[in-house]
Every structure is written in C-alpha cells, then in structure tokens.
Design a protein around this motif. Structure first.
Motif, PDB file in Angstrom:
ATOM      1  N   GLU A 261     -25.016   7.970 -34.627  1.00  0.00           N
ATOM      2  CA  GLU A 261     -26.006   6.957 -34.294  1.00  0.00           C
ATOM      3  C   GLU A 261     -25.789   6.456 -32.867  1.00  0.00           C
ATOM      4  O   GLU A 261     -24.760   6.741 -32.247  1.00  0.00           O
ATOM      5  N   VAL A 262     -26.747   5.690 -32.380  1.00  0.00           N
ATOM      6  CA  VAL A 262     -26.633   5.095 -31.046  1.00  0.00           C
ATOM      7  C   VAL A 262     -25.371   4.243 -30.955  1.00  0.00           C
ATOM      8  O   VAL A 262     -24.682   4.223 -29.936  1.00  0.00           O
ATOM      9  N   LYS A 263     -25.046   3.561 -32.052  1.00  0.00           N
ATOM     10  CA  LYS A 263     -23.842   2.734 -32.094  1.00  0.00           C
ATOM     11  C   LYS A 263     -22.596   3.566 -31.814  1.00  0.00           C
ATOM     12  O   LYS A 263     -21.669   3.113 -31.120  1.00  0.00           O
ATOM     13  N   THR A 264     -22.556   4.790 -32.353  1.00  0.00           N
ATOM     14  CA  THR A 264     -21.412   5.672 -32.129  1.00  0.00           C
ATOM     15  C   THR A 264     -21.257   5.997 -30.656  1.00  0.00           C
ATOM     16  O   THR A 264     -20.146   5.988 -30.111  1.00  0.00           O
TER      17      THR A 264
ATOM     18  N   THR B  65     -14.455   5.866 -19.263  1.00  0.00           N
ATOM     19  CA  THR B  65     -14.479   4.759 -18.312  1.00  0.00           C
ATOM     20  C   THR B  65     -13.616   5.051 -17.097  1.00  0.00           C
ATOM     21  O   THR B  65     -14.031   4.819 -15.958  1.00  0.00           O
ATOM     22  N   ARG B  66     -12.414   5.580 -17.337  1.00  0.00           N
ATOM     23  CA  ARG B  66     -11.485   5.839 -16.226  1.00  0.00           C
ATOM     24  C   ARG B  66     -12.010   6.907 -15.282  1.00  0.00           C
ATOM     25  O   ARG B  66     -11.873   6.803 -14.055  1.00  0.00           O
ATOM     26  N   THR B  67     -12.612   7.957 -15.842  1.00  0.00           N
ATOM     27  CA  THR B  67     -13.080   9.064 -15.008  1.00  0.00           C
ATOM     28  C   THR B  67     -14.515   8.881 -14.515  1.00  0.00           C
ATOM     29  O   THR B  67     -14.984   9.660 -13.699  1.00  0.00           O
ATOM     30  N   LYS B  68     -15.196   7.851 -15.052  1.00  0.00           N
ATOM     31  CA  LYS B  68     -16.613   7.613 -14.716  1.00  0.00           C
ATOM     32  C   LYS B  68     -17.439   8.873 -14.987  1.00  0.00           C
ATOM     33  O   LYS B  68     -18.296   9.271 -14.196  1.00  0.00           O
ATOM     34  N   SER B  69     -17.179   9.475 -16.117  1.00  0.00           N
ATOM     35  CA  SER B  69     -17.823  10.745 -16.464  1.00  0.00           C
ATOM     36  C   SER B  69     -19.317  10.578 -16.691  1.00  0.00           C
ATOM     37  O   SER B  69     -19.766   9.586 -17.256  1.00  0.00           O
TER      38      SER B  69
ATOM     39  N   GLN C  88     -19.821   3.159 -28.755  1.00  0.00           N
ATOM     40  CA  GLN C  88     -18.376   3.068 -28.972  1.00  0.00           C
ATOM     41  C   GLN C  88     -17.618   4.083 -28.131  1.00  0.00           C
ATOM     42  O   GLN C  88     -16.492   3.824 -27.702  1.00  0.00           O
ATOM     43  N   LEU C  89     -18.228   5.223 -27.875  1.00  0.00           N
ATOM     44  CA  LEU C  89     -17.577   6.282 -27.104  1.00  0.00           C
ATOM     45  C   LEU C  89     -17.713   6.104 -25.598  1.00  0.00           C
ATOM     46  O   LEU C  89     -16.793   6.420 -24.839  1.00  0.00           O
ATOM     47  N   CYS C  90     -18.877   5.623 -25.162  1.00  0.00           N
ATOM     48  CA  CYS C  90     -19.179   5.599 -23.726  1.00  0.00           C
ATOM     49  C   CYS C  90     -19.311   4.190 -23.159  1.00  0.00           C
ATOM     50  O   CYS C  90     -19.479   4.026 -21.946  1.00  0.00           O
ATOM     51  N   GLY C  91     -19.285   3.162 -23.998  1.00  0.00           N
ATOM     52  CA  GLY C  91     -19.444   1.794 -23.534  1.00  0.00           C
ATOM     53  C   GLY C  91     -20.848   1.286 -23.802  1.00  0.00           C
ATOM     54  O   GLY C  91     -21.809   2.053 -23.841  1.00  0.00           O
TER      55      GLY C  91
ATOM     56  N   VAL D 136     -11.420   7.998 -26.381  1.00  0.00           N
ATOM     57  CA  VAL D 136     -12.519   8.651 -25.663  1.00  0.00           C
ATOM     58  C   VAL D 136     -13.154   7.677 -24.670  1.00  0.00           C
ATOM     59  O   VAL D 136     -13.398   8.023 -23.515  1.00  0.00           O
ATOM     60  N   ARG D 137     -13.415   6.454 -25.118  1.00  0.00           N
ATOM     61  CA  ARG D 137     -14.062   5.485 -24.238  1.00  0.00           C
ATOM     62  C   ARG D 137     -13.207   5.168 -23.016  1.00  0.00           C
ATOM     63  O   ARG D 137     -13.723   5.047 -21.907  1.00  0.00           O
ATOM     64  N   LYS D 138     -11.900   5.048 -23.215  1.00  0.00           N
ATOM     65  CA  LYS D 138     -11.006   4.781 -22.081  1.00  0.00           C
ATOM     66  C   LYS D 138     -11.050   5.920 -21.066  1.00  0.00           C
ATOM     67  O   LYS D 138     -11.060   5.694 -19.859  1.00  0.00           O
TER      68      LYS D 138
END
Length: 201
Positions: free
Chosen positions: A46-49, A28-32, A52-55, A23-25
């Motif tokens: 949580e915020v940590k999650t 990041t690639r699409t700059k969603s 992990q998903l969005c950077g 998901v994170r890749k």
C-alpha cells in the motif's frame, strides 16, 4: 544529468518494522531516486508501505509484484520528479518500468528482477526477459537478484548448476549487457550519471 542513486536489494522479507526502518535510513542517507527491492515476501503493498520505506515527504510512486505464499515479491519505487513512468510490465519474476527521465527526452527501461530458484524454470525466465528487452528497443538498466552466478568464484561454498550458469551468460552476452564486477557485498557502478548499489548478502 546529475548524479543520482539507485538501490537494488534482496531484503529477504519486509514484514518486520525493523527492516523497513533500515531501508528508509539507506534511502534517506543516499538520497536515492530509484529503489528496487526483491524477496519482500509481501502479498500486498500500500501507499503506507512506501511511506515507511521512503519517508512521508516524498514523491515516490511504485509498482509491485506479489509474493507467492512466502516466496518472492518485488517492489519498484521511483521519485516522480526524477523518472516519469509511461507503462509497465509486471510478472512474477520481474517488474519492467518504461518511461523517461524528467525534464529530458531520454527514454529508457528500468527492470527489477528476482530470478527463479528452480533450475528448470531459468531458461523460460531468461527467454521471456530477453524478448521484452528486445521489443522495447531502449537503453535498459537491470537490477536485482537473478539467483544464479556466472562464475563459481562469485559465490564460495555453494553448489553450482553449470547449465544455468551458461544460460545466464548467454542472456548477458546475447543482449550485450554490461555485468559490473562484484566488490564485497555491494555492486558500485557509475552508469549514465547514476550509481547503482546492489547488496548481495
């Protein structure tokens, strides 16, 4: 409005680290700017999650609807520099965000959906969603997995409930929504300057 990306994806479980990396890749690639995830199978987020998903270096805010046991679960994330959330409606099968695009007066609703798998529950679900959309009286963008198709051709090799298909079509037509055509395993749609990507498999 600049072209921006929205991802909506039935992730089929986010418990494994490898899924979060994928998901994170993609983000990041699409700059969603907006990310809708369905069937997370998470009972808490949580915020940590979200990091992990969005950077880690991001301005993403989020809302979630917890899974029931190992079923369902929704996460809606958005870049606060792009969209300003003013209020939300969270239910088991959808998250509705109501706000406006940053730096403008354009108000809208963004709805992340994971429809029920049980045919007998679909009428109540669609009625509830239609009531919400009618009440807010704003432009609306809906993404997610409705767990139903409108035409048998959209899903080869599966059994179909014609009554549920009719209910789905009635929902779309009654609210004059635009149902973008399926292209391969993704929806690619240009809408109000935003491209929607929906992975269906």
């Amino acid at each position: 409005m600049n072209k921006s990306m929205l991802i909506t994806w039935n992730i089929r479980g986010l418990c494994r680290w490898e899924k979060k990396v994928v998901v994170r890749k993609l983000v990041t690639r699409t700059k969603s700017k907006i990310v809708f995830l369905q069937e997370t199978k998470l009972r808490s987020v949580e915020v940590k999650t979200i990091s992990q998903l969005c950077g880690r270096r991001c301005n993403f805010e989020f809302k979630f609807s917890a899974s029931v046991g190992a079923a369902g679960g929704l996460i809606s994330c958005w870049d606060s520099s792009f969209f300003s959330n003013e209020r939300c409606v969270i239910e088991q099968n959808f998250i509705g965000l109501i706000g406006k695009y940053a730096g403008s007066d354009l108000k809208c609703a963004l709805i992340n959906v994971y429809g029920p798998n049980v045919a007998s529950e679909r009428r109540v679900f669609f009625d509830r969603l239609a009531t919400l959309i009618s009440k807010i009286e704003l432009p609306v963008l809906i993404g997610g997995d409705f767990n139903i198709v409108r035409n048998a051709e959209e899903k080869i090799g599966a059994s179909f409930n014609k009554k549920s298909m009719a209910v789905f079509s009635e929902f779309i037509e009654g609210l004059t929504l635009i149902d973008p055509p399926l292209r391969g395993s993704f929806h690619l749609v240009e809408l109000q300057g935003s491209t929607i990507i929906q992975q269906t498999g």
